[in-house]
Design a protein around this motif. Structure first.
Motif, mmCIF file in Angstrom:
data_model
loop_
_atom_site.group_PDB
_atom_site.id
_atom_site.type_symbol
_atom_site.label_atom_id
_atom_site.label_comp_id
_atom_site.label_asym_id
_atom_site.label_seq_id
_atom_site.Cartn_x
_atom_site.Cartn_y
_atom_site.Cartn_z
ATOM 1 N N CYS A 94 -23.090 105.224 45.699
ATOM 2 C CA CYS A 94 -23.975 105.009 46.856
ATOM 3 C C CYS A 94 -23.537 103.783 47.658
ATOM 4 N N GLU A 95 -23.155 102.734 46.937
ATOM 5 C CA GLU A 95 -22.719 101.507 47.612
ATOM 6 C C GLU A 95 -21.458 101.746 48.425
ATOM 7 N N VAL A 96 -20.489 102.450 47.828
ATOM 8 C CA VAL A 96 -19.236 102.756 48.526
ATOM 9 C C VAL A 96 -19.507 103.593 49.775
ATOM 10 N N GLU A 97 -20.434 104.525 49.661
ATOM 11 C CA GLU A 97 -20.749 105.404 50.790
ATOM 12 C C GLU A 97 -21.682 104.740 51.794
ATOM 13 N N GLY A 98 -22.157 103.528 51.477
ATOM 14 C CA GLY A 98 -23.031 102.807 52.390
ATOM 15 C C GLY A 98 -24.405 103.413 52.522
ATOM 16 N N VAL A 99 -24.906 104.000 51.420
ATOM 17 C CA VAL A 99 -26.205 104.683 51.435
ATOM 18 C C VAL A 99 -27.076 104.121 50.317
ATOM 19 N N ALA A 100 -28.324 103.813 50.628
ATOM 20 C CA ALA A 100 -29.248 103.347 49.598
ATOM 21 C C ALA A 100 -29.543 104.478 48.623
ATOM 22 N N THR A 101 -29.812 104.136 47.364
ATOM 23 C CA THR A 101 -30.118 105.169 46.374
ATOM 24 C C THR A 101 -31.327 105.997 46.785
ATOM 25 N N SER A 102 -32.248 105.400 47.514
ATOM 26 C CA SER A 102 -33.447 106.117 47.974
ATOM 27 C C SER A 102 -33.122 107.166 49.036
ATOM 28 N N ASP A 103 -31.929 107.074 49.631
ATOM 29 C CA ASP A 103 -31.504 108.038 50.651
ATOM 30 C C ASP A 103 -30.526 109.061 50.093
ATOM 31 N N ALA A 104 -30.329 109.048 48.765
ATOM 32 C CA ALA A 104 -29.345 109.929 48.134
ATOM 33 C C ALA A 104 -30.031 110.943 47.233
ATOM 34 N N ALA A 105 -29.329 112.030 46.973
ATOM 35 C CA ALA A 105 -29.769 113.041 46.006
ATOM 36 C C ALA A 105 -28.583 113.375 45.111
ATOM 37 N N TYR A 106 -28.889 113.788 43.896
ATOM 38 C CA TYR A 106 -27.839 114.154 42.930
ATOM 39 C C TYR A 106 -28.177 115.526 42.370
ATOM 40 N N VAL A 107 -27.208 116.450 42.370
ATOM 41 C CA VAL A 107 -27.435 117.781 41.826
ATOM 42 C C VAL A 107 -26.453 118.050 40.691
ATOM 43 N N GLY A 108 -26.971 118.539 39.564
ATOM 44 C CA GLY A 108 -26.128 118.838 38.417
ATOM 45 C C GLY A 108 -26.840 119.757 37.440
#
Length: 296
Positions: free
Chosen positions: A198-212
Motif C-alpha cells: 500500500c505504501e509503495v502504491e501510495g494508497v492508505a490501507t483504508s482505501d485498499a482491498a485484498y482478494v484471496g
C-alpha cells in the motif's frame, strides 16, 4: 458536503483466486510423470520420491526442470549432459505443456471484472507465493499482465537449469521494473508486506482491498493490516484426489506442516468483509459496498 471514497487499490492473489492452480498443475504434472515413466521404464513411486526431494531442496513444488535434477535421471544417464537428457525427455516436458494449455483457464468472471476495475481507475497489483517465472508465466499465458501494474512474488530460484533455453518464458510483457521479489521469509500472512505494498502504491490501507482464496494466508493478513478483505470462496475447493497427489510431491517440510496447522488454528475466528461465492465478478458489487460517504 459528502463524496464517495472509492477503493483505489485491489491487491489480488493469483493461484486459486483467478484460476484453479491445483486442478491444472496436478493434472499437468502427472501427465509429465506418466510420459517419463513410459520413456525410461523407471519406477513411478521412486520417481515421485525424487521429485519431492528436489522440490524440498528448492522450497518450490514448481521448481523449473526439477525432472533433470532427480536421482532417477542421474542414475539412468550418468554420462549424459544436461542438454542431452533434456532432449531425451522432451516428450515429457511437452506432455506437461500440452496439459497446461488445456487446463489452465481463468475462473468465470475474472477477465470481465478486471477490465471493469482497470477501466475505472482502480490500481491492480498481484501478490502471490509462487516464484517469479511460475507467476509471470501464468500471467502472460492468461493475458493478465496488462491489467496489473505490479507483481509481488517469491524470488526466483538461485539455480535455474541451463537446459531451459527455449522452454523458458520471457519477461517482455512483464518487465522486471514491474516486479518485486519477496524472500522466503516474507511469506503470507506477513502483514508488513501488504502494508508496504500500500505504501509503495501510495494508497492508505483504508482505501485498499485484498482478494484471496485462503482464510489463513489472505483474509487474516488483510484484516490484521486494516485492509478490506474479500474471500474467493469458490477457489478454496479442490478435489481430495488432486490434493493428495499434490501432497505426494510437495515441497512442504514437517516444519511447513506444523506452520500450516498453527495458521489454521490462528485463523479459525477470522472473517472476511465480503465473500465471492461463485465467480470473481461478484467482486464488483462488494467493492462498491466498500465505498463509504466521506466529508469534504
Amino acid at each position: 458536503m459528502m463524496h464517495r471514497k472509492a477503493t483505489r487499490l485491489l491487491i489480488c492473489d493469483l493461484d486459486n483466486t483467478l484460476y484453479d492452480w491445483v486442478g491444472y498443475f496436478v493434472v499437468s504434472f502427472y501427465d509429465m510423470i506418466e510420459k517419463m515413466v513410459e520413456i525410461s521404464g523407471c519406477d513411478k513411486e521412486a520417481l515421485l520420491d525424487d521429485f519431492r526431494s528436489v522440490h524440498r531442496k528448492h522450497h518450490d513444488s514448481e521448481h523449473p526442470f526439477a525432472l533433470l535434477e532427480t536421482e532417477t535421471v542421474r542414475r539412468l544417464h550418468p554420462k549424459a549432459t544436461v542438454q542431452e537428457i533434456a532432449k531425451i525427455y522432451d516428450p515429457a516436458f511437452h506432455a506437461f505443456n500440452s496439459s497446461r494449455k488445456r487446463n489452465l483457464t481463468l475462473y468465470p468472471g475474472v477477465m470481465s471484472a478486471l477490465k471493469v476495475l482497470h477501466a475505472s481507475g482502480v490500481t491492480l497489483v498481484a501478490h502471490t507465493e509462487s516464484k517469479l517465472f511460475s507467476a509471470t508465466g501464468r500471467m502472460q499465458r492468461l493475458q493478465l499482465t496488462k491489467y496489473f501494474s505490479r507483481l509481488y512474488c517469491r524470488e526466483a530460484s538461485a539455480s535455474l537449469n541451463p537446459a531451459a533455453g527455449s522452454y523458458s518464458m520471457p519477461l517482455d510483457n512483464f518487465p522486471r521494473n514491474r516486479i518485486s521479489e519477496l524472500s522466503h521469509h516474507q511469506r503470507k500472512p506477513n502483514v508488513q508486506v501488504v502494508k508496504e505494498i500500500c505504501e509503495v502504491e501510495g494508497v492508505a490501507t483504508s482505501d485498499a482491498a485484498y482478494v484471496g482464496d485462503s482464510i489463513a494466508r489472505d483474509i487474516m493478513m488483510a484484516n490484521d493490516a486494516g485492509i478490506f478483505s474479500i474471500w474467493a470462496k469458490y477457489g478454496s475447493y479442490s478435489s481430495k484426489s488432486d490434493y493428495q497427489k499434490l501432497v505426494r510431491i510437495s515441497h512442504w517440510s514437517d516444519e511447513d506442516v506444523v506452520r500450516e496447522r498453527f495458521l489454521a488454528h490462528k485463523a479459525k475466528d477470522a472473517r472476511p468483509n465480503a465473500v465471492l461465492c461463485n465467480s470473481f465478478d461478484e467482486i464488483l458489487d462488494h467493492i462498491e459496498a466498500h465505498e463509504a460517504l466521506e466529508p469534504d
